[in-house]
Write a protein that holds these residues in place. Structure first.
Motif, mmCIF file in Angstrom:
data_model
loop_
_atom_site.group_PDB
_atom_site.id
_atom_site.type_symbol
_atom_site.label_atom_id
_atom_site.label_comp_id
_atom_site.label_asym_id
_atom_site.label_seq_id
_atom_site.Cartn_x
_atom_site.Cartn_y
_atom_site.Cartn_z
ATOM 1 N N TYR A 43 0.739 0.463 5.879
ATOM 2 C CA TYR A 43 2.111 1.489 6.561
ATOM 3 C C TYR A 43 3.252 0.735 5.438
ATOM 4 O O TYR A 43 4.891 0.848 5.791
ATOM 5 N N ASP A 44 3.681 0.319 4.417
ATOM 6 C CA ASP A 44 4.484 0.132 3.474
ATOM 7 C C ASP A 44 4.174 1.856 2.944
ATOM 8 O O ASP A 44 3.704 2.116 1.757
ATOM 9 N N THR A 45 4.300 2.715 3.431
ATOM 10 C CA THR A 45 4.163 4.282 3.667
ATOM 11 C C THR A 45 5.132 4.318 2.064
ATOM 12 O O THR A 45 4.534 5.613 1.463
ATOM 13 N N ASP A 46 5.942 4.191 2.331
ATOM 14 C CA ASP A 46 7.238 4.323 0.918
ATOM 15 C C ASP A 46 7.175 3.253 -0.253
ATOM 16 O O ASP A 46 7.618 3.645 -1.128
ATOM 17 N N SER A 47 6.535 3.087 -0.537
ATOM 18 C CA SER A 47 5.785 1.799 -1.649
ATOM 19 C C SER A 47 7.320 1.043 -1.677
ATOM 20 O O SER A 47 6.945 1.119 -2.712
ATOM 21 N N SER A 48 7.923 0.835 -0.817
ATOM 22 C CA SER A 48 9.217 0.241 -1.277
ATOM 23 C C SER A 48 9.393 -1.208 -1.580
ATOM 24 O O SER A 48 10.015 -2.402 -1.604
#
Length: 202
Positions: A43-48
């Motif tokens: 769910y941390d799809t943007d790897s932020s």
């Protein structure tokens, strides 16, 4: 206890079917940090290194779907806003590792079960085998992907309780650089033992 209070507040804020989230947390606490990190990475799809409100919404939508619950777009927005208000402790509009761990009722850090200074080499070796088996959920004899993530998360939280996703990524790279001797992106059982100064039986 704070967790009990959070559950009470959540129960008051989320009536009827919304309480399913509390039921989900009570009935399906995550067994280990490997499982937790799989969810985090998904769910941390943007790897932020954080879960945004949009990513939390995606998680909640999938959660309802997984439990065969119908949810309207308006209700999903409402639940997402409520969860952000409840668990975004520093009010920056995103959730860190600890915030999501509280939402998912992640069980206590597995490494806390072990004494810092085991008495003998045999004790240390026995503890090592238990620890490695706990994180090697795929039972391959090597930690990889979420297994390394889970191990790093628990290990670093022993000394740095508030660990962010970006912190975890940095520590993971350091650990891999130190322990991954054959550079295959995994940590073999013997590689981790060597890093920890342990001699394993053949």
């Amino acid at each position: 206890m704070l967790r009990c209070r959070l559950l009470q507040v959540a129960a008051a804020l989320l009536p009827e079917q919304e309480n399913f989230l509390l039921l989900f947390r009570r009935e399906t606490p995550l067994e280990n940090s490997v499982e937790f990190m799989r969810i985090w990475r998904c769910y941390d799809t943007d790897s932020s290194g954080y879960i945004s409100a949009a990513e939390l919404k995606s998680f909640l939508r999938d959660l309802f779907h997984q439990h065969n619950r119908q949810i309207t777009t308006a209700k999903l927005e409402e639940y997402t806003d409520t969860m952000m208000k409840m668990f975004d402790k520093n009010q920056d509009g995103r959730l860190d590792l600890n915030d999501l761990a509280r939402i998912l009722a992640l069980k206590e850090n597995f490494l806390l079960k072990f004494e810092m200074e085991a008495c003998s080499h045999e004790d240390r070796r026995r503890d090592f085998e238990k620890i490695f088996a706990h994180y090697d959920v795929s039972n391959t004899g090597a930690l990889e992907g979420a297994e390394v993530d889970g191990f790093v998360k628990d290990m670093m939280e022993l000394v740095k309780p508030s660990l962010s996703g970006s912190d975890l990524d940095k520590f993971k790279q350091v650990l891999l650089g130190h322990c991954d001797i054959n550079r295959d992106g995994k940590i073999q059982r013997n590689e981790l033992a060597l890093c920890l100064g342990l001699k394993l039986n053949p």
